[in-house]
Enzyme design. Structure first.
Site, PDB file in Angstrom:
ATOM      1  N   THR A 161      47.833  46.731 -23.620  1.00  0.00           N
ATOM      2  CA  THR A 161      47.943  45.808 -24.745  1.00  0.00           C
ATOM      3  C   THR A 161      48.524  46.490 -25.979  1.00  0.00           C
ATOM      4  O   THR A 161      48.173  47.636 -26.288  1.00  0.00           O
ATOM      5  CB  THR A 161      46.557  45.224 -25.074  1.00  0.00           C
ATOM      6  OG1 THR A 161      46.160  44.336 -24.033  1.00  0.00           O
ATOM      7  CG2 THR A 161      46.556  44.472 -26.390  1.00  0.00           C
ATOM      8  N   SER A 162      49.408  45.782 -26.687  1.00  0.00           N
ATOM      9  CA  SER A 162      49.993  46.219 -27.954  1.00  0.00           C
ATOM     10  C   SER A 162      50.774  47.520 -27.730  1.00  0.00           C
ATOM     11  O   SER A 162      51.678  47.549 -26.891  1.00  0.00           O
ATOM     12  CB  SER A 162      48.906  46.364 -29.016  1.00  0.00           C
ATOM     13  OG  SER A 162      49.470  46.536 -30.292  1.00  0.00           O
ATOM     14  N   LEU A 163      50.457  48.605 -28.428  1.00  0.00           N
ATOM     15  CA  LEU A 163      51.105  49.881 -28.125  1.00  0.00           C
ATOM     16  C   LEU A 163      50.936  50.217 -26.651  1.00  0.00           C
ATOM     17  O   LEU A 163      51.775  50.888 -26.043  1.00  0.00           O
ATOM     18  CB  LEU A 163      50.508  50.993 -28.989  1.00  0.00           C
ATOM     19  CG  LEU A 163      50.994  52.418 -28.727  1.00  0.00           C
ATOM     20  CD1 LEU A 163      52.463  52.571 -29.096  1.00  0.00           C
ATOM     21  CD2 LEU A 163      50.138  53.434 -29.469  1.00  0.00           C
ATOM     22  N   HIS A 167      51.616  43.771 -22.261  1.00  0.00           N
ATOM     23  CA  HIS A 167      51.016  42.780 -23.176  1.00  0.00           C
ATOM     24  C   HIS A 167      50.971  43.359 -24.590  1.00  0.00           C
ATOM     25  O   HIS A 167      49.959  43.862 -25.025  1.00  0.00           O
ATOM     26  CB  HIS A 167      49.588  42.457 -22.685  1.00  0.00           C
ATOM     27  CG  HIS A 167      48.810  41.605 -23.647  1.00  0.00           C
ATOM     28  ND1 HIS A 167      47.528  41.941 -24.059  1.00  0.00           N
ATOM     29  CD2 HIS A 167      49.118  40.450 -24.256  1.00  0.00           C
ATOM     30  CE1 HIS A 167      47.058  41.020 -24.882  1.00  0.00           C
ATOM     31  NE2 HIS A 167      48.016  40.110 -25.023  1.00  0.00           N
TER      32      HIS A 167
END
Length: 389
Positions: free
Chosen positions: A230-232, A253
């Protein structure tokens, strides 16, 4: 999507906290009454008010537990954990020496750990061998049958915590019959605070030991292991999948090709301001938090080191090494990695799919905060197909 605040960072973090109501991590009323006591951009009030709400809800949980009300205790302790995490979020001026930051982090961990033991199938705390130490994790099982099931290995990103992973992904996976092995890697959650581990670009060195650990678990179907970041973590998971080929499917994601973008944008804005980066950090909540959190999680001594530290975090020359089916997600209004999901998707040569979450369906924010159920529906429906469920 504006939510309660004009300040973009406050709006996003309030939405993030509220969005976990989908899996019992918040009550909308508690979020609203907390936020109305926090002025725009007041980070001290943010920490104080969220901590007060967390403590009040924790007391509900402890009273319920003492009275033998297992479900009520679990629900309150889950919410308290999320609220303690939220209270600590902006305390990044000197987190290594901030006693209140450490207290809030520990409280988030402790309340979640107690709630996890009260799940219908209690979660199992694990320590995953990693180099000369271990990484903290939870094994969430869909049931206690011992049946081998498809398993998601999950990690967050730039500021995620292991405890948040339950709301962000694990709860939705469990409902669909997946096991989940969630963990904090270097630079995340307790690893940076308690172990002094910092982010590293070669994330395959982190994920490979986690896959090794997963394959030693009798409940894990070795042929159906998925990796989600997720994210980074969208970059980190992609990097790991380029080298770790025991993974049967990967979900980015959201998709990230090059992590330098958000930091370069801050530098560009700062260059146009009298006073430069110092002035920007003084007046912009998001820029201030991004830099401060980066200094801590990357183990840097000053903002001038950020650019060089982030340079290796790129999929240039690596994307075509990913061989497993890969789902790339995109948020229409992503304030951090706009355009990057398409960039990594175009570079992939493996079986792949691309999904955009739109603003007009409530999923346009970074990592679809506020649209957790929609994110899970699309992600797990895709995984069901890829993994032959």
């Amino acid at each position: 999507m504006k939510f309660l605040y004009d300040d973009e960072s406050f709006s996003f973090e309030a939405l993030r906290a509220a969005g976990y109501a989908t899996y019992g991590g918040a009550e909308l009323g508690e979020v609203l009454v907390t936020c109305r006591q926090i002025p725009e951009g007041d980070e001290a009030a943010w920490s104080t008010q969220w901590a007060a709400t967390a403590a009040r809800v924790e007391r509900i949980g402890r009273d319920a537990l003492a009275a033998g009300h297992r479900v009520s205790a679990r629900e309150a302790l889950l919410r308290a954990s999320n609220y303690y995490r939220t209270a600590d979020f902006y305390r990044r001026e000197d987190p290594a020496h901030d006693a209140e930051s450490a207290r809030l982090a520990r409280a988030s961990q402790q309340t979640f750990d107690e709630a996890a033991a009260l799940l219908d199938t209690p979660a199992r705390r694990v320590r995953i061998p990693y180099e000369d130490t271990t990484l903290p994790g939870y094994l969430f099982l869909a049931d206690d049958s011992g049946e081998r099931r498809p398993t998601v290995i999950y990690h967050g990103g730039y500021d995620s915590t292991l405890e948040e992973d339950y709301f962000a992904l694990a709860a939705g996976a469990l409902r669909r019959g997946y096991h989940v092995l969630a963990f904090d890697g270097p630079g995340q959650g307790s690893t940076v605070r308690d172990q002094g581990l910092h982010f590293r670009p070669d994330w395959e060195a982190v994920v490979t030991p986690v896959v090794d650990f997963a394959l030693g678990l009798p409940e894990v179907d070795a042929d159906r292991i998925a990796l989600v970041g997720t994210s980074l973590g969208g970059y980190l998971a992609a990097r790991a999948a380029a080298f770790e080929h025991r993974i049967a499917a990967c979900v980015l994601h959201d998709g990230v090709f090059d992590c330098h973008g958000p930091f370069a944008a801050i530098d560009e804005i700062a260059a146009r301001l009298p006073g430069g980066l110092e002035a920007l950090m003084a007046q912009n909540t998001q820029a201030r938090w991004v830099i401060r959190n980066g200094l801590w999680t990357f183990g840097l001594s000053g903002p001038g080191e950020m650019g060089k530290a982030i340079e290796p975090y790129t999929m240039t020359g690596l994307a075509d090494r990913i061989t497993c089916p890969t789902l790339v997600l995109e948020a229409e209004n992503d304030q951090f990695f706009a355009g990057q999901p398409r960039q990594i998707f175009d570079a992939l040569t493996c079986p792949k799919e691309f999904i955009t979450f739109r603003e007009d369906e409530g999923g346009g924010e970074h990592c679809h905060e506020g649209a957790t159920a929609l994110f899970h529906q699309r992600t797990f429906d895709w995984l069901d197909g890829v993994l032959g469920r």
